[in-house]
Design a protein around this motif. Structure first.
Motif, PDB file in Angstrom:
ATOM      1  N   PHE A  92     -30.354   3.256 -43.913  1.00 46.30           N
ATOM      2  CA  PHE A  92     -29.294   3.662 -42.984  1.00 46.30           C
ATOM      3  C   PHE A  92     -29.779   4.794 -42.075  1.00 46.30           C
ATOM      4  O   PHE A  92     -29.467   4.805 -40.877  1.00 46.30           O
ATOM      5  CB  PHE A  92     -28.049   4.096 -43.761  1.00 46.30           C
ATOM      6  CG  PHE A  92     -27.165   2.967 -44.182  1.00 46.30           C
ATOM      7  CD1 PHE A  92     -26.007   2.662 -43.478  1.00 46.30           C
ATOM      8  CD2 PHE A  92     -27.468   2.194 -45.291  1.00 46.30           C
ATOM      9  CE1 PHE A  92     -25.178   1.615 -43.865  1.00 46.30           C
ATOM     10  CE2 PHE A  92     -26.662   1.143 -45.690  1.00 46.30           C
ATOM     11  CZ  PHE A  92     -25.505   0.851 -44.970  1.00 46.30           C
ATOM     12  N   PHE A  96     -29.963   4.430 -37.912  1.00 41.69           N
ATOM     13  CA  PHE A  96     -29.030   5.184 -37.071  1.00 41.69           C
ATOM     14  C   PHE A  96     -29.529   6.567 -36.656  1.00 41.69           C
ATOM     15  O   PHE A  96     -29.065   7.114 -35.654  1.00 41.69           O
ATOM     16  CB  PHE A  96     -27.689   5.341 -37.805  1.00 41.69           C
ATOM     17  CG  PHE A  96     -27.001   4.045 -38.099  1.00 41.69           C
ATOM     18  CD1 PHE A  96     -26.456   3.285 -37.076  1.00 41.69           C
ATOM     19  CD2 PHE A  96     -26.907   3.569 -39.399  1.00 41.69           C
ATOM     20  CE1 PHE A  96     -25.827   2.082 -37.336  1.00 41.69           C
ATOM     21  CE2 PHE A  96     -26.269   2.363 -39.674  1.00 41.69           C
ATOM     22  CZ  PHE A  96     -25.732   1.614 -38.638  1.00 41.69           C
ATOM     23  N   MET A 146     -23.901   8.478 -39.555  1.00 41.06           N
ATOM     24  CA  MET A 146     -23.111   7.301 -39.201  1.00 41.06           C
ATOM     25  C   MET A 146     -21.831   7.691 -38.463  1.00 41.06           C
ATOM     26  O   MET A 146     -21.396   6.997 -37.535  1.00 41.06           O
ATOM     27  CB  MET A 146     -22.791   6.512 -40.472  1.00 41.06           C
ATOM     28  CG  MET A 146     -24.033   5.909 -41.130  1.00 41.06           C
ATOM     29  SD  MET A 146     -23.767   5.402 -42.831  1.00 41.06           S
ATOM     30  CE  MET A 146     -22.569   4.092 -42.622  1.00 41.06           C
ATOM     31  N   TYR A 149     -22.794   8.397 -34.967  1.00 45.40           N
ATOM     32  CA  TYR A 149     -23.083   7.130 -34.279  1.00 45.40           C
ATOM     33  C   TYR A 149     -21.781   6.452 -33.871  1.00 45.40           C
ATOM     34  O   TYR A 149     -21.668   5.900 -32.774  1.00 45.40           O
ATOM     35  CB  TYR A 149     -23.887   6.219 -35.210  1.00 45.40           C
ATOM     36  CG  TYR A 149     -24.685   5.151 -34.504  1.00 45.40           C
ATOM     37  CD1 TYR A 149     -26.037   5.322 -34.241  1.00 45.40           C
ATOM     38  CD2 TYR A 149     -24.087   3.958 -34.107  1.00 45.40           C
ATOM     39  CE1 TYR A 149     -26.781   4.336 -33.600  1.00 45.40           C
ATOM     40  CE2 TYR A 149     -24.820   2.966 -33.459  1.00 45.40           C
ATOM     41  CZ  TYR A 149     -26.163   3.168 -33.208  1.00 45.40           C
ATOM     42  OH  TYR A 149     -26.893   2.181 -32.569  1.00 45.40           O
ATOM     43  N   LEU A 178     -19.447  -0.003 -39.123  1.00 45.89           N
ATOM     44  CA  LEU A 178     -19.115   1.313 -39.639  1.00 45.89           C
ATOM     45  C   LEU A 178     -17.664   1.386 -40.105  1.00 45.89           C
ATOM     46  O   LEU A 178     -17.360   2.074 -41.084  1.00 45.89           O
ATOM     47  CB  LEU A 178     -19.399   2.374 -38.577  1.00 45.89           C
ATOM     48  CG  LEU A 178     -20.879   2.497 -38.193  1.00 45.89           C
ATOM     49  CD1 LEU A 178     -21.061   3.463 -37.030  1.00 45.89           C
ATOM     50  CD2 LEU A 178     -21.716   2.935 -39.385  1.00 45.89           C
ATOM     51  N   TRP A 181     -17.607  -0.056 -43.488  1.00 46.38           N
ATOM     52  CA  TRP A 181     -18.191   0.884 -44.443  1.00 46.38           C
ATOM     53  C   TRP A 181     -17.190   1.977 -44.811  1.00 46.38           C
ATOM     54  O   TRP A 181     -17.009   2.301 -45.995  1.00 46.38           O
ATOM     55  CB  TRP A 181     -19.455   1.493 -43.851  1.00 46.38           C
ATOM     56  CG  TRP A 181     -20.206   2.350 -44.835  1.00 46.38           C
ATOM     57  CD1 TRP A 181     -21.146   1.951 -45.738  1.00 46.38           C
ATOM     58  CD2 TRP A 181     -20.061   3.763 -45.016  1.00 46.38           C
ATOM     59  NE1 TRP A 181     -21.591   3.027 -46.471  1.00 46.38           N
ATOM     60  CE2 TRP A 181     -20.944   4.147 -46.054  1.00 46.38           C
ATOM     61  CE3 TRP A 181     -19.258   4.740 -44.409  1.00 46.38           C
ATOM     62  CZ2 TRP A 181     -21.046   5.477 -46.486  1.00 46.38           C
ATOM     63  CZ3 TRP A 181     -19.366   6.054 -44.844  1.00 46.38           C
ATOM     64  CH2 TRP A 181     -20.258   6.404 -45.869  1.00 46.38           C
ATOM     65  N   ILE A 206     -18.952  11.754 -43.235  1.00 44.00           N
ATOM     66  CA  ILE A 206     -18.648  11.008 -42.009  1.00 44.00           C
ATOM     67  C   ILE A 206     -17.674  11.779 -41.125  1.00 44.00           C
ATOM     68  O   ILE A 206     -17.783  11.770 -39.889  1.00 44.00           O
ATOM     69  CB  ILE A 206     -18.137   9.591 -42.325  1.00 44.00           C
ATOM     70  CG1 ILE A 206     -18.390   8.670 -41.133  1.00 44.00           C
ATOM     71  CG2 ILE A 206     -16.674   9.569 -42.719  1.00 44.00           C
ATOM     72  CD1 ILE A 206     -18.347   7.195 -41.448  1.00 44.00           C
TER      73      ILE A 206
END
Length: 227
Positions: A92, A96, A146, A149, A178, A181, A206
């Motif tokens: 990951f 990213f 992430m 991103y 995402l 996720w 996140i």
């Protein structure tokens, strides 16, 4: 369900994402050191450099006397339980991380990564305040990448390995992958999963990535891009 393979999102501001690759290299190197330790040595290593909530709160003495208690809010992110744990996080980060380093710049990306790791650890601590076990793994910091991103490049195409009957590579917008996720993390928290996974750390990471990407991005990098 979705395993990212690579993205169709070229870097524009830097020639090479050496900070991202250095983070991957350092994390792999630490795991290689872990892998040659005996079981008692491995336990001491993880207890010393993992983030233990009661140690960070100064309720128990630190296992490593010379290491400041709060430094484990970052050092834990370089430790992993096994090869699968390591490789999934590094995959990951490889997919990213280069674009986030490009969007933030080398130094700010490194600061961003450590801040996301610390934020993830603090959220985990908040919901496991009396926990005696160590938190380890780069998942919280990678979740921050992430999140950034998702904030900066939601429309970029990510090639994922999608499996229903057989695995097939499939290009989808990053926001879809995402979102799935994030939804998975929330789902497992709601059902009270007994899996040894730090779900709260993932969500803390996140959220930190989403928030930090805005002030740390370089001038000219727009929000919600990637088309």
């Amino acid at each position: 369900m979705f395993l990212p393979l690579h993205d169709r999102n070229p870097i524009r501001h830097i020639s090479f994402p050496y900070v991202n690759y250095a983070l991957i290299g350092a994390t792999v190197l630490v795991f290689l050191v872990q892998s040659i330790l005996t079981e008692p040595e491995w336990d001491r290593f993880v207890l010393g450099f993992g983030m233990i909530p009661v140690v960070v709160r100064d309720l128990y003495p630190a296992p490593v006397a010379w290491l400041p208690d709060q430094s484990t809010l970052v050092t834990y992110a370089f430790l992993h339980a096994d090869w699968l744990h390591l490789l999934s996080n590094m995959l990951f980060l490889w997919v990213f991380g280069d674009n986030i380093e490009d969007a933030l710049g080398h130094v700010r990306y490194l600061v961003f990564y450590f801040l996301c790791a610390a934020a993830a650890a603090l959220v985990h601590l908040l919901f496991n305040i009396n926990d005696l076990g160590p938190l380890i793994g780069a998942s919280g910091a990678v979740a921050g990448v992430m999140g950034a991103y998702l904030m900066l490049f939601p429309h970029a195409r990510v090639y994922v390995l999608f499996r229903l009957v057989i695995p097939i590579p499939l290009p989808i917008p990053a926001v879809w992958m995402l979102a799935v996720w994030i939804g998975t993390q929330v789902f497992y928290l709601v059902i009270g999963s007994e899996e040894p996974v730090a779900w709260w750390a993932h969500l803390g990471g996140i959220l930190a990535g989403l928030l930090l990407a805005v002030p740390l991005r370089r001038r000219g990098v727009i929000l919600f891009g990637g088309r």
